[in-house]
Design an enzyme around this catalytic site. Sequence first.
Site, PDB file in Angstrom:
ATOM      1  N   ARG A  31     -13.826  -7.910   5.222  1.00 20.35           N
ATOM      2  CA  ARG A  31     -13.427  -7.382   6.544  1.00 20.35           C
ATOM      3  C   ARG A  31     -14.648  -6.916   7.341  1.00 20.35           C
ATOM      4  NH1 ARG A  31      -8.005  -5.571   4.271  1.00 20.35           N
ATOM      5  NH2 ARG A  31      -7.307  -7.706   3.830  1.00 20.35           N
ATOM      6  N   GLU A 176       4.385  -1.798  -5.626  1.00 19.15           N
ATOM      7  CA  GLU A 176       4.143  -2.710  -4.506  1.00 19.15           C
ATOM      8  C   GLU A 176       4.282  -4.176  -4.914  1.00 19.15           C
ATOM      9  OE1 GLU A 176       0.325  -2.339  -2.535  1.00 19.15           O
ATOM     10  OE2 GLU A 176       0.808  -3.894  -1.093  1.00 19.15           O
ATOM     11  N   LYS A 218       6.903  -0.133  -2.102  1.00 21.30           N
ATOM     12  CA  LYS A 218       6.073  -0.665  -1.004  1.00 21.30           C
ATOM     13  C   LYS A 218       6.247  -2.179  -0.940  1.00 21.30           C
ATOM     14  CE  LYS A 218       1.328  -0.889   0.711  1.00 21.30           C
ATOM     15  NZ  LYS A 218       0.089  -0.129   0.912  1.00 21.30           N
ATOM     16  N   SER A 260       1.640  -4.031   5.755  1.00 23.64           N
ATOM     17  CA  SER A 260       1.658  -4.820   6.999  1.00 23.64           C
ATOM     18  C   SER A 260       1.443  -6.305   6.730  1.00 23.64           C
ATOM     19  CB  SER A 260       0.656  -4.279   8.019  1.00 23.64           C
ATOM     20  OG  SER A 260      -0.673  -4.346   7.564  1.00 23.64           O
ATOM     21  N   GLY A 261       0.736  -6.662   5.690  1.00 21.53           N
ATOM     22  CA  GLY A 261       0.705  -8.037   5.203  1.00 21.53           C
ATOM     23  C   GLY A 261       0.067  -9.064   6.110  1.00 21.53           C
ATOM     24  N   GLY A 262      -0.741  -8.639   7.082  1.00 24.10           N
ATOM     25  CA  GLY A 262      -1.376  -9.615   7.979  1.00 24.10           C
ATOM     26  C   GLY A 262      -0.606  -9.837   9.273  1.00 24.10           C
ATOM     27  N   ARG A 292      -4.523  -3.027   7.101  1.00 31.49           N
ATOM     28  CA  ARG A 292      -5.051  -3.739   8.269  1.00 31.49           C
ATOM     29  C   ARG A 292      -4.454  -3.246   9.583  1.00 31.49           C
ATOM     30  NH1 ARG A 292      -4.093  -9.465   5.540  1.00 31.49           N
ATOM     31  NH2 ARG A 292      -2.684  -8.133   4.348  1.00 31.49           N
TER      32      ARG A 292
END
Length: 346
Positions: A31, A176, A218, A260-262, A292
Site C-alpha cells: 500500500r 473473520e 467479521k 471493507s474488502g476492497g 482500506r
Amino acid sequence: MSSLDETARAIVADGKGILAADETPATITKRFTEHGIPSTPESRRAFREALFTTPGIAPFIGGVILQDETIRQKSASGQALIELLTAQGIIPGIKADASTRPLAGAPGERITEGLDGLRARLEEYGKLGARFAKWRAVFIISSDGLPTHACLHANADALARYAALCQEQGLVPIVEPEVLMDGSHTIERCEEVTSQVLHAVFDELYDQSVRLEGMLLKPNMVIAGHDSPQEASVAEVAEATVRTLARHAPAAVPAIVFLSGGQGQTLATEHLDAINRLDAPKPWTLTFSYARALQDEAMAIWRGKSENVAAAQRAFHHRAACNHAAALGRYSEAMETQSRLAPGGP
Ligand code: 13P
C-alpha cells in the site's frame, strides 16, 4: 455477563466501530509503495501513530487491531503506541493469525496458519495490553466451483480453534471469514458461498464450545465480484447481507463488524448505512472494522511527510465520522462535505 461479553459490547457501543490497522509489513509495504512511501518499521510507526493520535476519534472508534510489530512500538515521544489508544478509552486488539498459505491438495485455495504456539502468543499479547484478537480466513469464489469442501472445513476448524484459545486466554476473538470480492461472480453466488462459509464456521464454533456472546463476527458483505458484469445496487447488497446473516449468524453474537474488502471508501459507508436502515429483524449491532476504507485517503494525503500529518488526520477523522453515522443508520451524502473539519482542526 462475563468480562469477555462486556469487552465485546464495549468495542461496538454507541455506533463505534473498529480501525483495522493490522496489515502485515508485506501488505502495508504494498500500500505504501502505491503512494511512493518507503516502508520501514519507522515509517509504519509514524503512519499508525498519526492515525491513533487523531484528535476526536474516540467517539467513533471503539477498538483498533494492531500488528505484532506495532504492539511493541513506541511513539516519537517514547510512549507505547498501545497506551495512546487506552488513554483515549479505545480498546486495543491484535492480529493473531500468521497469514495464509496455499492449502495442500486444494489448488488455488488458502489456509490460515498460526495455531502452533498460539496459546503462548495470546498470553503474551494479553500482558502487552491486547483485549481482543483477530484471525482472518479467506475463501475464493471461482467459475470452476471454488471454494471446495476441504477449504471451507479446514478454515472453519482453524477459526474455531483460535476462537476457543482466545476465550481461554481472556481475549475476545474476532472471527473473520472473508469471501473475497476477486472474480466475476454475481451477488447471488456470493450469497450462496457466504451462507456455506458461515454455516461451516458456526458449526465448528459450536463444536468447540466457543461462547458466542463473547465474540465478534467479521464477515464480508454479500456483494458481486469486482469483475462481475452485474453490479448490485446498494439496496440489493443490504438486503442480501442482512438475509444471509439472519439465516446463519446466531442472535447471541453481540455484533457483526464488516470488513471493507476492497469496496471504495464511500460505497463501504453507503452499504453499512443501508444495512442499518433496512427494515428487517437485526438482533446484532452492525458496524465496521475497516482497513482500506478508513485509511486509504489518509495514506494518500500523508505520503510519508510529517507536514501532511494534520491533513491526513482530518481525512481519517472524516471517514471515521461517516462510518460511525452509518453504523447508526444516520449517514447521508451531504456528510461527505459537511463533516470535513475546517482547516486547522483536528
Ligand atoms: P479491509 O477493510 O481493507 O478489507 O480490511 C479489513 C481487514 O481487517 C482484513 O483482514
